[in-house]
Design a protein around this motif. Structure first.
Motif, PDB file in Angstrom:
ATOM      1  N   GLY A 123      -4.618  -6.504  -2.420  1.00 59.37           N
ATOM      2  CA  GLY A 123      -4.489  -5.566  -1.307  1.00 59.37           C
ATOM      3  C   GLY A 123      -5.836  -5.246  -0.705  1.00 59.37           C
ATOM      4  O   GLY A 123      -6.877  -5.732  -1.163  1.00 59.37           O
ATOM      5  N   HIS A 124      -5.810  -4.411   0.315  1.00 55.44           N
ATOM      6  CA  HIS A 124      -7.055  -3.940   0.910  1.00 55.44           C
ATOM      7  C   HIS A 124      -7.679  -2.918  -0.039  1.00 55.44           C
ATOM      8  O   HIS A 124      -6.999  -2.035  -0.554  1.00 55.44           O
TER       9      HIS A 124
ATOM     10  N   HIS B   8       0.842  -1.193   0.000  1.00 52.32           N
ATOM     11  CA  HIS B   8       0.000   0.000   0.000  1.00 52.32           C
ATOM     12  C   HIS B   8       0.875   1.240   0.000  1.00 52.32           C
ATOM     13  O   HIS B   8       1.686   1.440   0.894  1.00 52.32           O
TER      14      HIS B   8
ATOM     15  N   ASP C 133     -11.000  -7.106  -0.060  1.00 50.44           N
ATOM     16  CA  ASP C 133      -9.730  -6.929  -0.752  1.00 50.44           C
ATOM     17  C   ASP C 133      -9.995  -6.572  -2.211  1.00 50.44           C
ATOM     18  O   ASP C 133     -11.132  -6.620  -2.686  1.00 50.44           O
TER      19      ASP C 133
ATOM     20  N   ILE D 187      -4.252   5.467   0.791  1.00 52.99           N
ATOM     21  CA  ILE D 187      -3.378   4.386   0.320  1.00 52.99           C
ATOM     22  C   ILE D 187      -4.177   3.140  -0.068  1.00 52.99           C
ATOM     23  O   ILE D 187      -3.609   2.063  -0.218  1.00 52.99           O
ATOM     24  N   LEU D 188      -5.482   3.310  -0.252  1.00 56.03           N
ATOM     25  CA  LEU D 188      -6.342   2.175  -0.582  1.00 56.03           C
ATOM     26  C   LEU D 188      -6.893   2.342  -1.996  1.00 56.03           C
ATOM     27  O   LEU D 188      -7.656   3.270  -2.266  1.00 56.03           O
TER      28      LEU D 188
ATOM     29  N   LEU E 192       1.083   3.916  -6.242  1.00 52.60           N
ATOM     30  CA  LEU E 192       0.776   2.500  -6.457  1.00 52.60           C
ATOM     31  C   LEU E 192       0.450   2.231  -7.923  1.00 52.60           C
ATOM     32  O   LEU E 192       0.926   1.254  -8.507  1.00 52.60           O
TER      33      LEU E 192
ATOM     34  N   VAL F  54      -2.063   6.273  -3.585  1.00 50.57           N
ATOM     35  CA  VAL F  54      -2.662   5.602  -4.749  1.00 50.57           C
ATOM     36  C   VAL F  54      -1.959   5.951  -6.054  1.00 50.57           C
ATOM     37  O   VAL F  54      -1.714   5.069  -6.878  1.00 50.57           O
TER      38      VAL F  54
END
Length: 197
Positions: free
Chosen positions: A132-133, A105, A183, A150-151, A111, A108
């Motif tokens: 990931g979550h 994470h 997830d 961060i999700l 990522l 975003v």
């Protein structure tokens, strides 16, 4: 969290994720012909060990030196190449057959960039698997990071997979006691060159 924070977390809570690999990962990769796998943000190595036991040649990378030290301690035959490194800067020496990104994470936008960058490492026929979550977990599920920045959601991973062949992009719900964690999964590969008729 930076590497120092993760070092402290692994010192305070050895084996924080358990020894068993995530069921979603084993289900998605079962039956694939082993090759060279990279486990990015491998933590203390539960997925890298499972891949190695399944016949893969594995490189595990994490920026927590404490996590890598713990991973090495559970790899008695020394069959896994454990490396301390920042996954946003690290790169393999050559093409790989699998890039696994399990519960990595980052902010975003970072990522999305990292997933796209890692996909460029794939050999022909190789796969990228991100689990990931999900951002949905923040609103509707249990556990996971408390920071929605961060999700990723489906749209974020769709952007990350732009130009790739997408084999799966979906939410994965798993039971956690009486509740459900949500997830998010992306499985993708590079397009093969067109065959001329």
């Amino acid at each position: 969290m930076d590497a120092v924070d993760w070092d402290a977390r692994y010192r305070d809570s050895p084996d924080p994720w358990g020894q068993d690999p995530a069921a979603t990962i084993t289900e998605r990769l079962a039956g694939r012909i082993p090759g060279h796998a990279v486990d990015l943000a491998c933590g203390d190595g539960r997925h890298a060990r499972w891949l190695h036991r399944s016949g893969w040649t594995v490189t595990g990378v994490d920026y927590s030196a404490v996590a890598i030290e713990a991973a090495r301690a559970t790899d008695p035959d020394g069959g896994i190449d454990w490396q301390v490194g920042d996954v946003t800067r690290w790169a393999p020496a050559g093409p790989v057959d699998l890039v696994l990104m399990s519960f990595l994470h980052l902010p975003v936008a970072e990522l999305v960039e990292q997933v796209a960058r890692a996909a460029r490492w794939l050999a022909p026929g190789g796969r990228l698997l991100y689990l990931g979550h999900s951002l949905e977990n923040y609103h509707r599920g249990v556990g996971g990071p408390p920071d929605p920045a961060i999700l990723p959601d489906i749209g974020d991973l769709a952007r990350a997979a732009d130009g790739l062949r997408v084999h799966a992009l979906e939410h994965v719900c798993r039971q956690v006691g009486d509740a459900v964690a949500i997830d998010i999964l992306l499985e993708a590969s590079r397009w093969e060159p067109p065959r001329h008729r």
